[in-house]
Design a protein around this motif. Structure first.
Motif, PDB file in Angstrom:
ATOM      1  N   LEU A 117       0.813  -1.382   0.051  1.00 28.46           N
ATOM      2  CA  LEU A 117      -0.282  -0.053  -0.002  1.00 28.46           C
ATOM      3  C   LEU A 117       0.892   1.322   0.089  1.00 28.46           C
ATOM      4  CD1 LEU A 117      -2.895  -1.074   2.497  1.00 28.46           C
ATOM      5  CD2 LEU A 117      -2.869  -0.604  -0.178  1.00 28.46           C
ATOM      6  N   LEU A 118       1.826   1.272   0.687  1.00 26.24           N
ATOM      7  CA  LEU A 118       2.833   2.596   0.752  1.00 26.24           C
ATOM      8  C   LEU A 118       3.305   2.688  -0.538  1.00 26.24           C
ATOM      9  CD1 LEU A 118       4.862   1.957   4.151  1.00 26.24           C
ATOM     10  CD2 LEU A 118       3.097   3.805   3.612  1.00 26.24           C
ATOM     11  N   GLN A 119       3.891   1.528  -1.353  1.00 28.83           N
ATOM     12  CA  GLN A 119       4.360   1.815  -2.715  1.00 28.83           C
ATOM     13  C   GLN A 119       3.350   2.342  -3.669  1.00 28.83           C
ATOM     14  OE1 GLN A 119       6.662  -1.877  -3.703  1.00 28.83           O
ATOM     15  NE2 GLN A 119       8.046  -1.587  -1.996  1.00 28.83           N
ATOM     16  N   SER A 120       2.195   1.451  -3.468  1.00 30.62           N
ATOM     17  CA  SER A 120       1.097   1.760  -4.480  1.00 30.62           C
ATOM     18  C   SER A 120       0.832   3.361  -4.409  1.00 30.62           C
ATOM     19  CB  SER A 120      -0.237   0.749  -4.525  1.00 30.62           C
ATOM     20  OG  SER A 120      -0.738   0.922  -3.256  1.00 30.62           O
ATOM     21  N   PHE A 121       0.382   3.754  -3.263  1.00 32.34           N
ATOM     22  CA  PHE A 121       0.096   4.982  -3.084  1.00 32.34           C
ATOM     23  C   PHE A 121       0.982   5.982  -3.538  1.00 32.34           C
ATOM     24  CE2 PHE A 121      -3.029   3.750   0.005  1.00 32.34           C
ATOM     25  CZ  PHE A 121      -4.170   4.402  -0.601  1.00 32.34           C
ATOM     26  N   ALA A 122       2.510   5.698  -3.396  1.00 25.85           N
ATOM     27  CA  ALA A 122       3.381   6.385  -3.884  1.00 25.85           C
ATOM     28  C   ALA A 122       3.672   6.386  -5.415  1.00 25.85           C
ATOM     29  CB  ALA A 122       5.042   6.058  -3.432  1.00 25.85           C
ATOM     30  N   ARG A 123       2.834   5.568  -6.161  1.00 29.67           N
ATOM     31  CA  ARG A 123       3.098   5.649  -7.520  1.00 29.67           C
ATOM     32  C   ARG A 123       1.621   5.998  -8.283  1.00 29.67           C
ATOM     33  NH1 ARG A 123       5.814   6.236 -10.941  1.00 29.67           N
ATOM     34  NH2 ARG A 123       5.371   4.594 -12.187  1.00 29.67           N
ATOM     35  N   LEU A 124       0.726   6.463  -7.486  1.00 33.77           N
ATOM     36  CA  LEU A 124      -0.514   7.066  -7.958  1.00 33.77           C
ATOM     37  C   LEU A 124      -0.044   8.435  -8.441  1.00 33.77           C
ATOM     38  CD1 LEU A 124      -3.324   6.078  -5.373  1.00 33.77           C
ATOM     39  CD2 LEU A 124      -2.845   5.167  -7.752  1.00 33.77           C
ATOM     40  N   ALA A 125      -0.997   8.431  -9.759  1.00 28.78           N
ATOM     41  CA  ALA A 125      -1.126  10.047  -9.892  1.00 28.78           C
ATOM     42  C   ALA A 125      -1.623  10.972  -9.189  1.00 28.78           C
ATOM     43  CB  ALA A 125      -1.401  10.138 -11.511  1.00 28.78           C
ATOM     44  N   THR A 126      -1.655  12.082  -9.133  1.00 24.16           N
ATOM     45  CA  THR A 126      -2.640  13.228  -8.663  1.00 24.16           C
ATOM     46  C   THR A 126      -4.109  12.771  -8.905  1.00 24.16           C
ATOM     47  OG1 THR A 126      -0.968  14.884  -8.482  1.00 24.16           O
ATOM     48  CG2 THR A 126      -3.245  15.391  -8.096  1.00 24.16           C
ATOM     49  N   GLY A 127      -4.916  12.586  -7.768  1.00 24.68           N
ATOM     50  CA  GLY A 127      -6.321  12.048  -8.009  1.00 24.68           C
ATOM     51  C   GLY A 127      -6.469  10.800  -8.343  1.00 24.68           C
ATOM     52  N   GLY A 128      -5.507  10.033  -8.267  1.00 25.53           N
ATOM     53  CA  GLY A 128      -5.549   8.438  -8.652  1.00 25.53           C
ATOM     54  C   GLY A 128      -6.091   7.679  -7.482  1.00 25.53           C
ATOM     55  N   ARG A 129      -6.620   6.280  -7.844  1.00 20.41           N
ATOM     56  CA  ARG A 129      -7.162   5.537  -6.882  1.00 20.41           C
ATOM     57  C   ARG A 129      -6.698   4.149  -6.729  1.00 20.41           C
ATOM     58  NH1 ARG A 129     -13.535   7.000  -7.857  1.00 20.41           N
ATOM     59  NH2 ARG A 129     -13.135   9.165  -7.616  1.00 20.41           N
ATOM     60  N   ASN A 130      -6.577   3.637  -5.670  1.00 18.67           N
ATOM     61  CA  ASN A 130      -5.999   2.317  -5.361  1.00 18.67           C
ATOM     62  C   ASN A 130      -7.516   1.379  -5.038  1.00 18.67           C
ATOM     63  OD1 ASN A 130      -3.342   1.554  -5.141  1.00 18.67           O
ATOM     64  ND2 ASN A 130      -3.197   2.448  -3.137  1.00 18.67           N
ATOM     65  N   ALA A 131      -7.329   0.224  -5.640  1.00 23.03           N
ATOM     66  CA  ALA A 131      -8.638  -0.458  -5.494  1.00 23.03           C
ATOM     67  C   ALA A 131      -8.103  -1.899  -5.103  1.00 23.03           C
ATOM     68  CB  ALA A 131      -9.610  -0.804  -6.732  1.00 23.03           C
ATOM     69  N   LEU A 132      -8.244  -2.144  -3.677  1.00 22.83           N
ATOM     70  CA  LEU A 132      -7.828  -3.514  -3.304  1.00 22.83           C
ATOM     71  C   LEU A 132      -9.148  -4.276  -2.685  1.00 22.83           C
ATOM     72  CD1 LEU A 132      -5.442  -5.385  -2.350  1.00 22.83           C
ATOM     73  CD2 LEU A 132      -5.491  -3.993  -0.160  1.00 22.83           C
ATOM     74  N   ALA A 133      -9.315  -5.593  -3.226  1.00 22.56           N
ATOM     75  CA  ALA A 133     -10.430  -6.478  -2.917  1.00 22.56           C
ATOM     76  C   ALA A 133      -9.701  -7.864  -2.538  1.00 22.56           C
ATOM     77  CB  ALA A 133     -11.203  -6.513  -4.135  1.00 22.56           C
ATOM     78  N   VAL A 134     -10.242  -8.232  -1.400  1.00 24.63           N
ATOM     79  CA  VAL A 134      -9.454  -9.477  -0.580  1.00 24.63           C
ATOM     80  C   VAL A 134     -11.070 -10.378  -0.579  1.00 24.63           C
ATOM     81  CG1 VAL A 134      -8.535 -10.715   1.085  1.00 24.63           C
ATOM     82  CG2 VAL A 134      -7.822  -8.354   0.348  1.00 24.63           C
ATOM     83  N   LEU A 135     -11.089 -11.559  -1.008  1.00 23.12           N
ATOM     84  CA  LEU A 135     -12.128 -12.356  -1.041  1.00 23.12           C
ATOM     85  C   LEU A 135     -11.691 -13.467   0.075  1.00 23.12           C
ATOM     86  CD1 LEU A 135     -12.742 -13.025  -4.774  1.00 23.12           C
ATOM     87  CD2 LEU A 135     -13.556 -11.407  -3.508  1.00 23.12           C
ATOM     88  N   SER A 136     -12.808 -13.690   0.947  1.00 22.80           N
ATOM     89  CA  SER A 136     -12.445 -14.833   1.765  1.00 22.80           C
ATOM     90  C   SER A 136     -13.821 -15.656   2.063  1.00 22.80           C
ATOM     91  CB  SER A 136     -12.147 -14.293   3.078  1.00 22.80           C
ATOM     92  OG  SER A 136     -12.891 -13.224   3.677  1.00 22.80           O
ATOM     93  N   ALA A 137     -13.518 -16.792   2.638  1.00 21.08           N
ATOM     94  CA  ALA A 137     -14.773 -17.442   3.001  1.00 21.08           C
ATOM     95  C   ALA A 137     -14.814 -17.645   4.368  1.00 21.08           C
ATOM     96  CB  ALA A 137     -14.453 -19.035   2.381  1.00 21.08           C
ATOM     97  N   CYS A 138     -15.971 -17.603   4.909  1.00 12.77           N
ATOM     98  CA  CYS A 138     -15.993 -17.259   6.291  1.00 12.77           C
ATOM     99  C   CYS A 138     -17.330 -18.529   6.691  1.00 12.77           C
ATOM    100  CB  CYS A 138     -16.535 -15.916   6.853  1.00 12.77           C
ATOM    101  SG  CYS A 138     -18.006 -15.319   6.045  1.00 12.77           S
ATOM    102  N   GLN A 139     -17.003 -18.791   8.057  1.00  9.22           N
ATOM    103  CA  GLN A 139     -18.104 -19.790   8.437  1.00  9.22           C
ATOM    104  C   GLN A 139     -18.869 -19.110   9.711  1.00  9.22           C
ATOM    105  OE1 GLN A 139     -15.754 -23.123   9.482  1.00  9.22           O
ATOM    106  NE2 GLN A 139     -16.466 -24.086   7.917  1.00  9.22           N
ATOM    107  N   THR A 140     -20.105 -19.421  10.005  1.00 15.54           N
ATOM    108  CA  THR A 140     -20.830 -18.913  10.955  1.00 15.54           C
ATOM    109  C   THR A 140     -20.498 -19.876  12.306  1.00 15.54           C
ATOM    110  OG1 THR A 140     -22.778 -20.273  10.831  1.00 15.54           O
ATOM    111  CG2 THR A 140     -22.666 -18.169   9.675  1.00 15.54           C
TER     112      THR A 140
END
Length: 144
Positions: A117-140
């Motif tokens: 995240l530190l590296q990706s934010f540093a490589r964003l252009a002004t006004g750029g966006r990071n989109a990080l999606a983590v999928l996980s299975a969960c149990q009740t």
């Protein structure tokens, strides 16, 4: 089947996009071919599994998209001692920053998410966006 939902109204066309951990290329093809997803001007990808890198390179080369595609094999986190200079998150890169950095279901493979995240934010252009999606299975509590 899993499909990433892109809000087309949040993705302006003609932008530099980095797709980190793109696997065998489904997310790349979505950005290159789906009719409701605006095309980036440049699509840069990196994945740490060589078979996925080769598969993605083959699949993207078969499209008729005019988008410039540049794919890399290596860890998503840049390390000066082992990463190639063309690494998408190289902090010393002379290329412009990314308007969007996308990482879908791959963060568990990063050496540390914090460093990514530190590296990706540093490589964003002004006004750029990071989109990080983590999928996980969960149990009740009942195991459902």
């Amino acid at each position: 089947m899993f499909c990433v939902y892109f809000r087309a109204d949040l993705i302006p066309p003609a932008l530099r996009v980095s797709d980190v951990g793109h696997g065998s290329g489904d997310s790349l093809l979505l950005q290159l071919q789906h009719p409701s997803v605006p095309r980036p001007s440049e699509l840069v990808g990196i994945t740490s599994i060589y078979g996925h890198f080769e598969s993605s390179r083959l699949r993207t080369s078969k499209t008729d998209s005019p988008v410039r595609v540049s794919l890399h094999y290596g860890d998503a986190v840049y390390r000066s001692d082992i990463s190639v200079p063309e690494h998408p998150l190289n902090p010393a890169a002379s290329t412009p920053g990314y308007d969007s950095i996308i990482a879908v279901d791959c963060a568990y493979q990063f050496s540390t998410r914090q460093e990514f995240l530190l590296q990706s934010f540093a490589r964003l252009a002004t006004g750029g966006r990071n989109a990080l999606a983590v999928l996980s299975a969960c149990q009740t509590a009942t195991g459902d």
